[in-house]
Design a protein around this motif. Sequence first.
Motif, PDB file in Angstrom:
ATOM      1  N   ALA A  50       3.921  -9.485 -12.774  1.00 48.04           N
ATOM      2  CA  ALA A  50       2.383  -9.184 -12.984  1.00 48.04           C
ATOM      3  C   ALA A  50       2.010  -7.921 -13.795  1.00 48.04           C
ATOM      4  CB  ALA A  50       1.921  -9.290 -11.670  1.00 48.04           C
ATOM      5  N   ASP A  51       0.833  -8.049 -14.137  1.00 51.80           N
ATOM      6  CA  ASP A  51       0.164  -7.065 -14.933  1.00 51.80           C
ATOM      7  C   ASP A  51      -0.613  -6.075 -14.244  1.00 51.80           C
ATOM      8  OD1 ASP A  51       0.551  -8.453 -17.594  1.00 51.80           O
ATOM      9  OD2 ASP A  51      -0.698  -9.787 -16.561  1.00 51.80           O
ATOM     10  N   ILE A  52      -0.990  -6.570 -13.022  1.00 49.78           N
ATOM     11  CA  ILE A  52      -1.699  -5.882 -11.967  1.00 49.78           C
ATOM     12  C   ILE A  52      -1.278  -5.705 -10.775  1.00 49.78           C
ATOM     13  CG2 ILE A  52      -3.938  -5.385 -10.911  1.00 49.78           C
ATOM     14  CD1 ILE A  52      -5.183  -7.019 -13.485  1.00 49.78           C
ATOM     15  N   ILE A  53      -0.784  -4.865 -10.138  1.00 53.75           N
ATOM     16  CA  ILE A  53      -0.235  -4.837  -8.796  1.00 53.75           C
ATOM     17  C   ILE A  53      -1.161  -4.137  -7.844  1.00 53.75           C
ATOM     18  CG2 ILE A  53       1.543  -4.157  -7.512  1.00 53.75           C
ATOM     19  CD1 ILE A  53       3.394  -4.135  -9.981  1.00 53.75           C
ATOM     20  N   LEU A  54      -1.631  -4.737  -6.815  1.00 50.00           N
ATOM     21  CA  LEU A  54      -2.699  -4.252  -5.654  1.00 50.00           C
ATOM     22  C   LEU A  54      -1.755  -4.248  -4.302  1.00 50.00           C
ATOM     23  CD1 LEU A  54      -5.918  -6.176  -6.691  1.00 50.00           C
ATOM     24  CD2 LEU A  54      -5.157  -3.874  -7.577  1.00 50.00           C
ATOM     25  N   ILE A  55      -1.659  -2.963  -4.119  1.00 48.65           N
ATOM     26  CA  ILE A  55      -0.900  -2.422  -2.664  1.00 48.65           C
ATOM     27  C   ILE A  55      -2.014  -2.217  -1.657  1.00 48.65           C
ATOM     28  CG2 ILE A  55       0.651  -1.195  -1.765  1.00 48.65           C
ATOM     29  CD1 ILE A  55       1.461  -0.381  -4.638  1.00 48.65           C
ATOM     30  N   THR A  56      -1.574  -2.844  -0.372  1.00 48.19           N
ATOM     31  CA  THR A  56      -2.688  -2.404   0.735  1.00 48.19           C
ATOM     32  C   THR A  56      -1.678  -1.887   1.594  1.00 48.19           C
ATOM     33  OG1 THR A  56      -2.645  -4.320   1.731  1.00 48.19           O
ATOM     34  CG2 THR A  56      -4.419  -4.012   0.229  1.00 48.19           C
ATOM     35  N   GLY A  57      -1.976  -0.800   2.506  1.00 53.52           N
ATOM     36  CA  GLY A  57      -1.386  -0.624   3.916  1.00 53.52           C
ATOM     37  C   GLY A  57      -0.563   0.721   3.591  1.00 53.52           C
ATOM     38  N   GLY A  58       0.181   1.155   4.614  1.00 51.50           N
ATOM     39  CA  GLY A  58       0.903   2.183   4.754  1.00 51.50           C
ATOM     40  C   GLY A  58       0.418   3.595   4.390  1.00 51.50           C
ATOM     41  N   LEU A  59      -0.664   4.100   4.521  1.00 50.22           N
ATOM     42  CA  LEU A  59      -1.424   5.236   3.853  1.00 50.22           C
ATOM     43  C   LEU A  59      -1.894   6.042   5.159  1.00 50.22           C
ATOM     44  CD1 LEU A  59      -3.245   4.199   0.720  1.00 50.22           C
ATOM     45  CD2 LEU A  59      -1.262   5.180   0.796  1.00 50.22           C
ATOM     46  N   GLY A  60      -1.576   5.731   6.539  1.00 47.21           N
ATOM     47  CA  GLY A  60      -2.118   6.229   7.393  1.00 47.21           C
ATOM     48  C   GLY A  60      -1.289   7.781   7.695  1.00 47.21           C
ATOM     49  N   PRO A  61      -1.942   8.649   8.665  1.00 49.97           N
ATOM     50  CA  PRO A  61      -1.156  10.032   8.855  1.00 49.97           C
ATOM     51  C   PRO A  61       0.006  10.125   9.456  1.00 49.97           C
ATOM     52  CG  PRO A  61      -2.934   9.700  10.320  1.00 49.97           C
ATOM     53  CD  PRO A  61      -3.051   8.482   9.468  1.00 49.97           C
ATOM     54  N   THR A  62       0.500   9.084   9.808  1.00 44.14           N
ATOM     55  CA  THR A  62       1.740   9.138  10.853  1.00 44.14           C
ATOM     56  C   THR A  62       3.097   8.842  10.066  1.00 44.14           C
ATOM     57  OG1 THR A  62       1.167   6.854  11.472  1.00 44.14           O
ATOM     58  CG2 THR A  62       0.493   8.245  13.229  1.00 44.14           C
ATOM     59  N   LYS A  63       3.867   9.251  10.739  1.00 50.25           N
ATOM     60  CA  LYS A  63       5.303   9.259  10.163  1.00 50.25           C
ATOM     61  C   LYS A  63       5.879   7.823   9.725  1.00 50.25           C
ATOM     62  CE  LYS A  63       7.140  12.404  13.226  1.00 50.25           C
ATOM     63  NZ  LYS A  63       7.972  12.576  14.310  1.00 50.25           N
ATOM     64  N   ASP A  64       5.187   6.824  10.041  1.00 51.35           N
ATOM     65  CA  ASP A  64       5.820   5.367   9.714  1.00 51.35           C
ATOM     66  C   ASP A  64       5.311   5.073   8.633  1.00 51.35           C
ATOM     67  OD1 ASP A  64       3.518   5.418  11.251  1.00 51.35           O
ATOM     68  OD2 ASP A  64       3.972   3.285  11.747  1.00 51.35           O
ATOM     69  N   ASP A  65       4.077   5.849   7.866  1.00 51.75           N
ATOM     70  CA  ASP A  65       3.566   5.398   6.745  1.00 51.75           C
ATOM     71  C   ASP A  65       4.226   6.117   5.641  1.00 51.75           C
ATOM     72  OD1 ASP A  65       1.453   3.561   7.702  1.00 51.75           O
ATOM     73  OD2 ASP A  65       0.333   5.144   8.616  1.00 51.75           O
ATOM     74  N   VAL A  66       4.848   5.312   4.652  1.00 56.74           N
ATOM     75  CA  VAL A  66       5.560   6.052   3.727  1.00 56.74           C
ATOM     76  C   VAL A  66       5.213   5.473   2.332  1.00 56.74           C
ATOM     77  CG1 VAL A  66       7.630   6.118   5.218  1.00 56.74           C
ATOM     78  CG2 VAL A  66       7.438   4.130   3.858  1.00 56.74           C
ATOM     79  N   THR A  67       4.159   4.869   2.141  1.00 59.40           N
ATOM     80  CA  THR A  67       3.621   4.518   0.807  1.00 59.40           C
ATOM     81  C   THR A  67       3.458   5.441  -0.248  1.00 59.40           C
ATOM     82  OG1 THR A  67       2.588   2.516   1.974  1.00 59.40           O
ATOM     83  CG2 THR A  67       2.106   2.885  -0.384  1.00 59.40           C
ATOM     84  N   LYS A  68       2.901   6.449   0.117  1.00 62.48           N
ATOM     85  CA  LYS A  68       2.331   7.550  -0.894  1.00 62.48           C
ATOM     86  C   LYS A  68       3.725   8.454  -1.419  1.00 62.48           C
ATOM     87  CE  LYS A  68      -0.410  10.727   0.791  1.00 62.48           C
ATOM     88  NZ  LYS A  68      -1.545  11.144   1.404  1.00 62.48           N
ATOM     89  N   LYS A  69       4.649   8.529  -0.530  1.00 63.85           N
ATOM     90  CA  LYS A  69       6.073   9.243  -0.952  1.00 63.85           C
ATOM     91  C   LYS A  69       6.714   8.328  -1.724  1.00 63.85           C
ATOM     92  CE  LYS A  69       9.162   9.632   2.461  1.00 63.85           C
ATOM     93  NZ  LYS A  69       9.521   9.904   3.882  1.00 63.85           N
ATOM     94  N   THR A  70       6.612   7.160  -1.519  1.00 69.66           N
ATOM     95  CA  THR A  70       7.465   6.190  -2.034  1.00 69.66           C
ATOM     96  C   THR A  70       7.072   6.005  -3.480  1.00 69.66           C
ATOM     97  OG1 THR A  70       8.043   5.153  -0.239  1.00 69.66           O
ATOM     98  CG2 THR A  70       8.608   3.732  -1.928  1.00 69.66           C
TER      99      THR A  70
END
Lengths: 417, 417
Positions: free
Chosen positions: A60-80
């Motif tokens: 794809a040309d456009i990738i839209l990601i939702t979720g995993g941005l909360g403040p708790t430990k189990d949310d790793v999207t940003k780091k990844t």
Amino acid sequence: MLAEIITIGDEILIGQIVDTNSAWIAKQLNLIGVSVKQITSISDDEQHILSALADAEKRADIILITGGLGPTKDDVTKKTLAKYFNMGFRSDAGALEMVRQIFEKYKRPLLDVNIQQADVPDGCEVIVNKNGTAPCMWFEQNDKIIVSMPGVPHEMMYLMDDEILPRIKLRFKLPAIIHKTILTVNIGESFLAKEIEEIENSLPGHIKLAYLPKLGQVRLRLSASGKEETLLKAEVEAYAQQIIAKVKKFVVVDEDIPLEKAILNIMEDNQLTLSTAESCTGGYIAHLITQHPGCSSVYFGGAVTYACELKESILGVKKDTLAAFGAVSEQTVTEMAEGAVRHFKTDYAIAVSGVAGPDGGTEEKPVGMVWIAISSKHKTIAKVFNFSNKRIQNIQRAATSALTMLLNILKEDLDNE
Amino acid sequence: MLAEIITIGDEILIGQIVDTNSAWIAKQLNLIGVSVKQITSISDDEQHILSALADAEKRADIILITGGLGPTKDDVTKKTLAKYFNMGFRSDAGALEMVRQIFEKYKRPLLDVNIQQADVPDGCEVIVNKNGTAPCMWFEQNDKIIVSMPGVPHEMMYLMDDEILPRIKLRFKLPAIIHKTILTVNIGESFLAKEIEEIENSLPGHIKLAYLPKLGQVRLRLSASGKEETLLKAEVEAYAQQIIAKVKKFVVVDEDIPLEKAILNIMEDNQLTLSTAESCTGGYIAHLITQHPGCSSVYFGGAVTYACELKESILGVKKDTLAAFGAVSEQTVTEMAEGAVRHFKTDYAIAVSGVAGPDGGTEEKPVGMVWIAISSKHKTIAKVFNFSNKRIQNIQRAATSALTMLLNILKEDLDNE
């Protein structure tokens, strides 16, 4: 232009929530001419996110990601994401200000984990999220766009509507996309396909036809993509009219609306009114109708007469009729429908009485046997149906059959006028 | 044990339908100890199906596919599966017989395309679909299981319940999984978490606690996995009892059943009867109740009084009351509830009248304002709620609030007896 949607979070994978975000995003993208190639739901796992991103970039040309941005430990999207794009972190002033304001509004102390919500990979553009504490991040790489949004539906929707969709439209030269839906009843998918085979075979490559069957209804959807919206629209409309002409008697409406809404529109246009008298469907038909705003100009209301006493007291079904023929009978359902027209003072009434199951059937009246009557001031027509042994399914099928009967009679009456 | 779900069909990718199948399948798999690694939605495209299958095989042991099995040209799943597994086709006698029976039942001629629905890749095992014409196909390769099911929800659900889940349990050595659900009302997720913090912190690693909030209710689910089912059950039960003791007044029931079913059970046990008088919820409460088999011993029925005239004629609301206070008022909803108890001869009645929206609000009575009353032979209690500007959400929230009010009053009445 192709897009891929990636939803991150365990709650979808354990079946705790239904992923309504993806359908919503897909619909909006289609409307602006971006086709969704794939929707992928994965867990909050770094390796899995990295490989899903790499795979999506190939498709794809456009990738839209939702979720995993909360403040708790189990949310790793940003780091990844920082790892994926090989970026460091910076604190974003605008995002931090928004976090501060939200905590001030709810009078809660600002913790370190909340301040860290404003930290973002240093090569992304931040789109401030006015409805929550997680910022939205826009990345560009190799002519591809990757956007990370929070998974909370109203935060995501606002960001899409106000920011992401307008930016995508500016950034890419998008084709025009036209969809046209035709709702049919009283005909199965394969018969319909046979009826319109020649038209289907004559469709050009840029126009596709899909069959969407659901409980006795089949939706036909023509989808076209091209450069010139006006031309495309005319072209799709021409094929739609060919199909409608070929299977006219099965066509309810050429809009993407539910059966009951199509009926409400016809009745409103003709200033006709409706009531319901439901036994085994237990209010489901009333519920289908009253989901729609503005239904009150057509629909006056109705009765849910589970107990026989209520069939007598609210609808005026005769005690003798119930005693002689039983609740599930042509005679009772006819009196129910006629009682509704008379007592509720409407032009038409739907009545349903049957054995929804899973128990309560007899040899003579098995589970799944449902009597349906449609009454108007001039006549009452009753029909018996034999559905399955599944309660919920019987309720839904009886409702669809009742609405289809009403539609057929309405059309006949209006044609005869 | 890992599974992957692949849904095939354009209707999800263009956002026309929400993929509820995947959440349902994921939930059932989790219940038997199979974790879902990924959910993938793709279009009816041969190349894409082939690559999605190959990718899924790298990640998972069990691959469940739904959709793309209809008789029409846009459905390419079966052909693609034959290609993927390098198989020819054969006609399956059992599947053909089922197709014949279905067409016979509905008195429709059997077309070639329907006969072809019984053609399957020759190396698969066919699982007969008793609810539709598309057979379910079970493939095994390299110790992996790949199952192709129709996408029609009720067909898929019965195949999963009756065939696929039992076969998976037989085929693999799965851990024992115990779930215990506690339904709470009247308390928010974070307050509940604070109340049971100590118990949660004391849980051993193999027992997890999940919070499942939904419209004013929070379900607490304890999930344990291990070898010994009996031991596990006792262990989970002990923690459940600790939680129940700690938050007793918020607990409705310690089973995974909906709120209205918990109420039906309490009322049935105490030989109490119920009726409904719905305006803005338009039959939705009646529908919730009548979904449940056996509800007729408690629920007599009710009225959907959309028009004011019906509030008068069926429920006996006074014309003066409506004129003086309007349909959405404490006075009207009180008379609606009392009228239901009186006319429908039940011990309790629920009445709801509000502005569901999106239009029709005034400054005094804005969209989302809903009056709810619960009446018994001894008293009537009315309360006003202010929900959102979303119609469907308002209907659902009003229904949940009404049921919660009824439950609270029932409990109080039964405690006072």
